[in-house]
Design a protein around this motif. Structure first.
Motif, PDB file in Angstrom:
ATOM      1  N   HIS A 191      43.598  30.184  40.922  1.00  0.00           N
ATOM      2  CA  HIS A 191      42.677  31.209  41.426  1.00  0.00           C
ATOM      3  C   HIS A 191      43.366  32.265  42.284  1.00  0.00           C
ATOM      4  O   HIS A 191      42.867  33.377  42.410  1.00  0.00           O
ATOM      5  N   ASP A 192      44.522  31.958  42.856  1.00  0.00           N
ATOM      6  CA  ASP A 192      45.236  32.952  43.664  1.00  0.00           C
ATOM      7  C   ASP A 192      46.573  33.341  43.053  1.00  0.00           C
ATOM      8  O   ASP A 192      47.452  33.855  43.756  1.00  0.00           O
ATOM      9  N   ILE A 232      42.363  44.467  45.330  1.00  0.00           N
ATOM     10  CA  ILE A 232      41.656  44.634  44.062  1.00  0.00           C
ATOM     11  C   ILE A 232      42.643  44.652  42.899  1.00  0.00           C
ATOM     12  O   ILE A 232      42.385  44.072  41.827  1.00  0.00           O
ATOM     13  N   VAL A 233      43.793  45.282  43.096  1.00  0.00           N
ATOM     14  CA  VAL A 233      44.818  45.298  42.051  1.00  0.00           C
ATOM     15  C   VAL A 233      45.289  43.886  41.736  1.00  0.00           C
ATOM     16  O   VAL A 233      45.363  43.463  40.578  1.00  0.00           O
ATOM     17  N   LEU A 234      45.601  43.116  42.775  1.00  0.00           N
ATOM     18  CA  LEU A 234      46.120  41.768  42.520  1.00  0.00           C
ATOM     19  C   LEU A 234      45.020  40.828  42.033  1.00  0.00           C
ATOM     20  O   LEU A 234      45.293  39.896  41.269  1.00  0.00           O
ATOM     21  N   TYR A 235      43.771  41.048  42.460  1.00  0.00           N
ATOM     22  CA  TYR A 235      42.670  40.251  41.921  1.00  0.00           C
ATOM     23  C   TYR A 235      42.605  40.402  40.399  1.00  0.00           C
ATOM     24  O   TYR A 235      42.545  39.413  39.670  1.00  0.00           O
ATOM     25  N   ARG A 236      42.622  41.662  39.935  1.00  0.00           N
ATOM     26  CA  ARG A 236      42.492  41.898  38.489  1.00  0.00           C
ATOM     27  C   ARG A 236      43.699  41.337  37.746  1.00  0.00           C
ATOM     28  O   ARG A 236      43.558  40.718  36.681  1.00  0.00           O
ATOM     29  N   GLN A 237      44.902  41.552  38.287  1.00  0.00           N
ATOM     30  CA  GLN A 237      46.100  41.020  37.641  1.00  0.00           C
ATOM     31  C   GLN A 237      46.040  39.499  37.557  1.00  0.00           C
ATOM     32  O   GLN A 237      46.437  38.905  36.548  1.00  0.00           O
ATOM     33  N   GLY A 238      45.540  38.873  38.612  1.00  0.00           N
ATOM     34  CA  GLY A 238      45.431  37.419  38.612  1.00  0.00           C
ATOM     35  C   GLY A 238      44.456  36.920  37.567  1.00  0.00           C
ATOM     36  O   GLY A 238      44.746  35.970  36.827  1.00  0.00           O
ATOM     37  N   TYR A 279      36.341  36.037  42.682  1.00  0.00           N
ATOM     38  CA  TYR A 279      36.808  37.274  43.306  1.00  0.00           C
ATOM     39  C   TYR A 279      35.708  38.301  43.449  1.00  0.00           C
ATOM     40  O   TYR A 279      35.739  39.132  44.372  1.00  0.00           O
ATOM     41  N   SER A 280      34.724  38.263  42.569  1.00  0.00           N
ATOM     42  CA  SER A 280      33.629  39.224  42.675  1.00  0.00           C
ATOM     43  C   SER A 280      32.812  39.008  43.942  1.00  0.00           C
ATOM     44  O   SER A 280      32.143  39.934  44.421  1.00  0.00           O
ATOM     45  N   HIS A 281      32.884  37.803  44.512  1.00  0.00           N
ATOM     46  CA  HIS A 281      32.185  37.537  45.766  1.00  0.00           C
ATOM     47  C   HIS A 281      32.951  38.083  46.975  1.00  0.00           C
ATOM     48  O   HIS A 281      32.406  38.123  48.083  1.00  0.00           O
ATOM     49  N   PHE A 282      34.212  38.464  46.779  1.00  0.00           N
ATOM     50  CA  PHE A 282      35.023  38.971  47.884  1.00  0.00           C
ATOM     51  C   PHE A 282      34.974  40.496  47.982  1.00  0.00           C
ATOM     52  O   PHE A 282      35.536  41.068  48.912  1.00  0.00           O
ATOM     53  N   VAL A 283      34.351  41.152  47.008  1.00  0.00           N
ATOM     54  CA  VAL A 283      34.285  42.612  46.982  1.00  0.00           C
ATOM     55  C   VAL A 283      32.816  43.017  47.077  1.00  0.00           C
ATOM     56  O   VAL A 283      32.012  42.658  46.223  1.00  0.00           O
ATOM     57  N   GLU A 328      34.595  43.312  35.969  1.00  0.00           N
ATOM     58  CA  GLU A 328      34.539  41.848  35.934  1.00  0.00           C
ATOM     59  C   GLU A 328      33.212  41.346  35.374  1.00  0.00           C
ATOM     60  O   GLU A 328      33.170  40.313  34.698  1.00  0.00           O
ATOM     61  N   ARG A 329      32.133  42.073  35.620  1.00  0.00           N
ATOM     62  CA  ARG A 329      30.844  41.696  35.011  1.00  0.00           C
ATOM     63  C   ARG A 329      30.963  41.747  33.493  1.00  0.00           C
ATOM     64  O   ARG A 329      30.510  40.828  32.799  1.00  0.00           O
ATOM     65  N   LYS A 330      31.586  42.794  32.987  1.00  0.00           N
ATOM     66  CA  LYS A 330      31.747  42.926  31.542  1.00  0.00           C
ATOM     67  C   LYS A 330      32.723  41.871  31.006  1.00  0.00           C
ATOM     68  O   LYS A 330      32.533  41.351  29.899  1.00  0.00           O
ATOM     69  N   ARG A 331      33.744  41.552  31.785  1.00  0.00           N
ATOM     70  CA  ARG A 331      34.686  40.509  31.347  1.00  0.00           C
ATOM     71  C   ARG A 331      33.957  39.175  31.188  1.00  0.00           C
ATOM     72  O   ARG A 331      34.117  38.479  30.176  1.00  0.00           O
TER      73      ARG A 331
END
Length: 256
Positions: free
Chosen positions: A50-51, A82-88, A107-111, A126-129
């Protein structure tokens, strides 16, 4: 980076190491408290990875000039997070689609969003993902997914408890996140309401209320101790690179 500050040094734990510790812990979760057991491997993969997006950042950690300390995961600038969240999440998706859905939810709960810019773009992406990945599962169960997300949350918090606190810390010395225990997700049945009491019994032993694991167990995680004097002499990055790696070993037991 997870950071604990001491008088003469900083204790630094890489986020991905914290994730691997979380998997060590949650691999002992009681079978009867693990809904959808057939997805256990995917859930534990999400817990472990997750990280993972933090990995390249933690190899070359950033110094916070305003605080004269390394950046913590809590104060790292949001645009970079946000960049590293998406890359992860992208990296997790190459391993396991269900795991990626869980990490995306996490991660969507952190933004918080609402800025009309990068945060909102991230949340919509992320919703679409999740919708795209969900469509590939003919028997997707939203209730079980929420319970699996609760397991990810618990793994994150149990591991953070180990990493943000000095081993053996008294309750009044614990990080404020955990003075009142570990948050218990409402989605998971069989747990005490709201919080699981947790505390150090000594420098190696952690006691947990209503012990939700199959038996007492041991875990370990790596960290570096970087001396403040070395940072002044060498600069933060070089001091970090040259610091020796150590390990903390801990044992989880039932609270009596």
């Amino acid at each position: 980076m997870i950071v604990r500050e001491r008088k003469d040094s900083f204790i630094l734990v890489e986020q991905d190491c914290h994730g691997r510790l979380a998997e060590q812990i949650m691999s002992h979760w009681k079978e009867e408290l693990f809904p959808g057991e057939e997805d256990r491997s995917s859930v534990l993969t999400a817990v472990r990875l997750h990280d993972v997006g933090w990995s390249p950042f933690d190899k070359e950690p950033f110094w916070n000039d305003s605080k004269q300390a390394p950046y913590r995961f809590t104060d790292f600038p949001l645009p970079s997070k946000i960049v590293l969240y998406r890359q992860g999440i992208d990296a997790v998706e190459t391993v396991d689609a269900y795991s990626a859905m869980l990490c995306s939810e996490h991660y969507s709960h952190f933004v918080s969003g609402g800025d009309g810019g990068q945060s909102d773009d991230f949340l919509e992406y992320e919703r679409k993902r999740r919708a795209r990945l969900k469509s590939a599962f003919a028997d997707f169960d939203e209730t079980v997914f929420r319970q699996h997300y609760g397991i990810l949350q618990l793994g994150d918090n149990f591991s953070l408890y180990c990493c943000v606190n000095e081993s053996g810390a008294a309750k009044d010395q614990e990080h404020p996140f955990f003075v009142n225990g570990i948050p218990a997700p409402e989605s998971l049945p069989g747990l005490p309401d709201h919080r699981l009491a947790i505390q150090f019994l000594d420098n190696r032993t952690i006691a947990v209320e209503s012990f939700p694991f199959d038996a007492p167990f041991e875990v370990s995680y790596p960290y570096k101790e970087v001396r403040k004097e070395d940072i002044r002499k060498l600069g933060f990055q070089k001091a970090y690179d040259q610091a020796d790696q150590h390990h903390t070993e801990l044992r989880f037991v039932p609270q009596t």
